[in-house]
Design a protein around this motif. Structure first.
Motif, PDB file in Angstrom:
ATOM      1  N   ARG A   1       0.824  -1.163   0.025  1.00  0.00           N
ATOM      2  CA  ARG A   1      -0.062   0.063  -0.096  1.00  0.00           C
ATOM      3  C   ARG A   1       0.805   1.248   0.009  1.00  0.00           C
ATOM      4  O   ARG A   1       1.884   1.342   0.772  1.00  0.00           O
ATOM      5  CB  ARG A   1      -0.862   0.128   1.198  1.00  0.00           C
ATOM      6  CG  ARG A   1      -1.698  -1.258   1.260  1.00  0.00           C
ATOM      7  CD  ARG A   1      -2.040  -1.455   2.888  1.00  0.00           C
ATOM      8  NE  ARG A   1      -2.549  -0.339   3.600  1.00  0.00           N
ATOM      9  CZ  ARG A   1      -2.679  -0.091   4.954  1.00  0.00           C
ATOM     10  NH1 ARG A   1      -2.111  -0.914   5.616  1.00  0.00           N
ATOM     11  NH2 ARG A   1      -3.426   0.926   5.358  1.00  0.00           N
TER      12      ARG A   1
ATOM     13  N   GLU B   1      -3.102   4.106  -2.119  1.00  0.00           N
ATOM     14  CA  GLU B   1      -4.170   4.387  -1.168  1.00  0.00           C
ATOM     15  C   GLU B   1      -4.261   6.127  -1.006  1.00  0.00           C
ATOM     16  O   GLU B   1      -5.284   6.524  -0.407  1.00  0.00           O
ATOM     17  CB  GLU B   1      -4.006   3.830   0.373  1.00  0.00           C
ATOM     18  CG  GLU B   1      -4.053   2.262   0.311  1.00  0.00           C
ATOM     19  CD  GLU B   1      -4.147   1.910   1.523  1.00  0.00           C
ATOM     20  OE1 GLU B   1      -4.375   2.602   2.635  1.00  0.00           O
ATOM     21  OE2 GLU B   1      -4.242   0.672   2.001  1.00  0.00           O
ATOM     22  N   ARG B   2      -3.282   6.678  -1.184  1.00  0.00           N
ATOM     23  CA  ARG B   2      -3.219   8.171  -0.956  1.00  0.00           C
ATOM     24  C   ARG B   2      -2.474   8.718  -2.058  1.00  0.00           C
ATOM     25  O   ARG B   2      -1.573   8.319  -2.739  1.00  0.00           O
ATOM     26  CB  ARG B   2      -2.541   8.612   0.452  1.00  0.00           C
ATOM     27  CG  ARG B   2      -3.263   8.081   1.725  1.00  0.00           C
ATOM     28  CD  ARG B   2      -4.780   8.771   1.619  1.00  0.00           C
ATOM     29  NE  ARG B   2      -5.604   8.483   2.624  1.00  0.00           N
ATOM     30  CZ  ARG B   2      -6.254   7.455   2.931  1.00  0.00           C
ATOM     31  NH1 ARG B   2      -6.314   6.692   1.856  1.00  0.00           N
ATOM     32  NH2 ARG B   2      -7.042   7.229   3.877  1.00  0.00           N
TER      33      ARG B   2
ATOM     34  N   ASP C   1       1.574   2.225   6.064  1.00  0.00           N
ATOM     35  CA  ASP C   1       0.795   1.188   7.208  1.00  0.00           C
ATOM     36  C   ASP C   1      -0.295   2.059   7.656  1.00  0.00           C
ATOM     37  O   ASP C   1      -0.534   3.111   7.483  1.00  0.00           O
ATOM     38  CB  ASP C   1       1.775   0.554   8.051  1.00  0.00           C
ATOM     39  CG  ASP C   1       2.605   1.813   8.942  1.00  0.00           C
ATOM     40  OD1 ASP C   1       1.875   2.980   9.270  1.00  0.00           O
ATOM     41  OD2 ASP C   1       3.743   1.693   9.425  1.00  0.00           O
ATOM     42  N   ASP C   2      -0.985   1.374   8.423  1.00  0.00           N
ATOM     43  CA  ASP C   2      -2.429   1.996   8.965  1.00  0.00           C
ATOM     44  C   ASP C   2      -1.973   3.301   9.751  1.00  0.00           C
ATOM     45  O   ASP C   2      -2.778   4.154   9.676  1.00  0.00           O
ATOM     46  CB  ASP C   2      -2.932   1.098  10.001  1.00  0.00           C
ATOM     47  CG  ASP C   2      -3.796  -0.143   9.204  1.00  0.00           C
ATOM     48  OD1 ASP C   2      -3.782   0.034   7.948  1.00  0.00           O
ATOM     49  OD2 ASP C   2      -4.057  -1.174   9.829  1.00  0.00           O
ATOM     50  N   GLU C   3      -0.817   3.401  10.574  1.00  0.00           N
ATOM     51  CA  GLU C   3      -0.587   4.442  11.365  1.00  0.00           C
ATOM     52  C   GLU C   3      -0.207   5.550  10.220  1.00  0.00           C
ATOM     53  O   GLU C   3      -0.792   6.834  10.817  1.00  0.00           O
ATOM     54  CB  GLU C   3       0.271   4.324  12.433  1.00  0.00           C
ATOM     55  CG  GLU C   3       0.681   5.564  13.141  1.00  0.00           C
ATOM     56  CD  GLU C   3       1.869   5.407  14.112  1.00  0.00           C
ATOM     57  OE1 GLU C   3       1.856   5.993  15.293  1.00  0.00           O
ATOM     58  OE2 GLU C   3       2.609   4.551  14.070  1.00  0.00           O
TER      59      GLU C   3
ATOM     60  N   VAL D   1      -1.119   6.156   7.385  1.00  0.00           N
ATOM     61  CA  VAL D   1      -2.328   6.585   6.731  1.00  0.00           C
ATOM     62  C   VAL D   1      -3.182   7.449   7.710  1.00  0.00           C
ATOM     63  O   VAL D   1      -3.732   8.563   7.169  1.00  0.00           O
ATOM     64  CB  VAL D   1      -3.298   5.597   6.403  1.00  0.00           C
ATOM     65  CG1 VAL D   1      -4.825   6.041   5.611  1.00  0.00           C
ATOM     66  CG2 VAL D   1      -2.547   4.688   5.079  1.00  0.00           C
ATOM     67  N   GLY D   2      -3.430   7.070   8.997  1.00  0.00           N
ATOM     68  CA  GLY D   2      -4.326   7.943   9.857  1.00  0.00           C
ATOM     69  C   GLY D   2      -3.450   9.343  10.070  1.00  0.00           C
ATOM     70  O   GLY D   2      -3.922  10.434  10.303  1.00  0.00           O
TER      71      GLY D   2
ATOM     72  N   ASP E   1      -3.787  11.687   7.125  1.00  0.00           N
ATOM     73  CA  ASP E   1      -5.275  12.142   6.970  1.00  0.00           C
ATOM     74  C   ASP E   1      -5.414  13.184   8.172  1.00  0.00           C
ATOM     75  O   ASP E   1      -6.567  13.895   8.006  1.00  0.00           O
ATOM     76  CB  ASP E   1      -6.121  11.137   6.739  1.00  0.00           C
ATOM     77  CG  ASP E   1      -6.233  10.113   5.592  1.00  0.00           C
ATOM     78  OD1 ASP E   1      -5.721  10.520   4.857  1.00  0.00           O
ATOM     79  OD2 ASP E   1      -6.772   9.108   5.832  1.00  0.00           O
TER      80      ASP E   1
END
Length: 333
Positions: free
Chosen positions: A254, A289-290, A313-315, A317-318, A321
């Motif tokens: 990702r 993803e972004r 990774d998920d962190e 991405v958060g 955003d």
């Protein structure tokens, strides 16, 4: 040389005065030594993030000073490192008691001067840590660096780590996150034309009308290869292939894809190239993803572009955003 200036020796100072007037609600600009601060600095209990470098790359770094990104930026002369006294002043004015993280692009002058400033701050009992961004896959060494250059990955790092500092992460956590971004980000650029530094008055390298330079640096350094101009599909391959091979990026990853104008490339061409890159990544099984498209780390008026790819990774991405409010980036506010 055609530029909207008065005197090459006053370009940076006059530009900073205009920047201060345009964004007085967000930043405070000090002229001597030249530093751009958050208007609310220092923020008590928050890790301060400071970066800087030669001018000519706007909006980096002053455009990223504000909530959710940098606490301060130190602008040097065009393509010239800022000085330790600028960095020391930025540290003093932004330290809110939680320590300071210096974000340094891997250019010899920047590294040495930020290192000196960190030592001076440590003598005043300020906890300072540094990270060095070296995401350019085009070269291992150049006239300006010891090792790879720091380029587009710097912008992504400043946003992601800036959001972490804003939510209250401590200095060790911010440093670790910054190093995680550095380990997972790669960039490469090309130029259709050279740029002209105002006090030099002539292009930084020579290109024939039908030539481009692949692997250029953001200070107008020549690249790894001159080649004849080619269709956009081939140019995208010339940039993306070395990036994908380097980390490497593989199917299932990702990513954030940052398609950057070097200053003179119009949006119609930039979006065309971005679309090709997205399709190429999809064909490789890599999920974008972004996205981030525009002139965010420039080289004066150079016509050209760069790609930066960050494995997410998920962190991350958060944090990408998360709200940001700076002169150049504003979302979620």
């Amino acid at each position: 040389m055609k530029k909207i200036i008065n005197d090459p020796s006053t370009v940076v100072a006059e530009s900073l005065r205009g920047f201060a007037l345009a964004h007085a609600d967000l930043v405070t600009v000090q002229e001597d030594p030249a530093v751009v601060y958050r208007a609310d600095a220092p923020v008590p209990g928050k890790v301060a993030l400071i970066s800087g470098g030669g001018s000519g790359h706007e909006p980096m770094h002053g455009g990223y000073v504000g909530r959710g990104m940098l606490s301060a930026a130190c602008p040097g002369a065009v393509f010239t490192s800022p000085t330790p006294d600028q960095m020391q002043d930025a540290i003093t004015k932004t330290d809110g008691g939680a320590g300071v993280l210096l974000i340094v692009k891997n250019y010899t002058g920047d590294v040495l001067n930020f290192e000196t400033a960190a030592e001076l701050a440590a003598a005043e009992d300020v906890e300072v840590r540094s990270v060095v961004v070296d995401d350019d896959v085009a070269v291992k060494d150049s006239l300006y660096t010891a090792g790879r250059r720091g380029v587009g990955g710097t912008v992504l790092l400043e946003k992601i780590v800036g959001a972490a500092a804003e939510r209250g992460d401590d200095l060790a956590a911010c440093e670790a996150l910054a190093n995680r971004v550095i380990a997972n980000v790669r960039s490469m650029g090309l130029a259709l034309t050279a740029c002209t530094v105002p006090h030099v008055g002539e292009p930084s390298f020579d290109l024939a009308e039908d030539e481009i330079e692949v692997g250029i640096g953001i200070h107008g350094e020549p690249g790894r290869q001159k080649m004849k101009i080619a269709p956009a599909d081939e140019l995208v391959d010339r940039l993306l292939d070395p990036i994908l091979e380097d980390l490497p990026f593989t199917a299932g990853d990702r990513v954030l894809l940052f398609t950057n104008s070097m200053g003179g490339t119009p949006p119609i061409e930039l979006y065309l190239a971005h679309g090709i890159a997205e399709r190429k990544l999809a064909d490789a099984g890599i999920t974008v993803e972004r996205r981030f498209v525009g002139p965010y780390i420039t080289s004066l008026e150079m016509q050209g572009m760069s790609f930066t790819l960050l494995k997410l990774d998920d962190e991350m991405v958060g944090l990408w955003d998360a709200p940001v409010h700076t002169p150049a980036l504003r979302w979620g506010v």
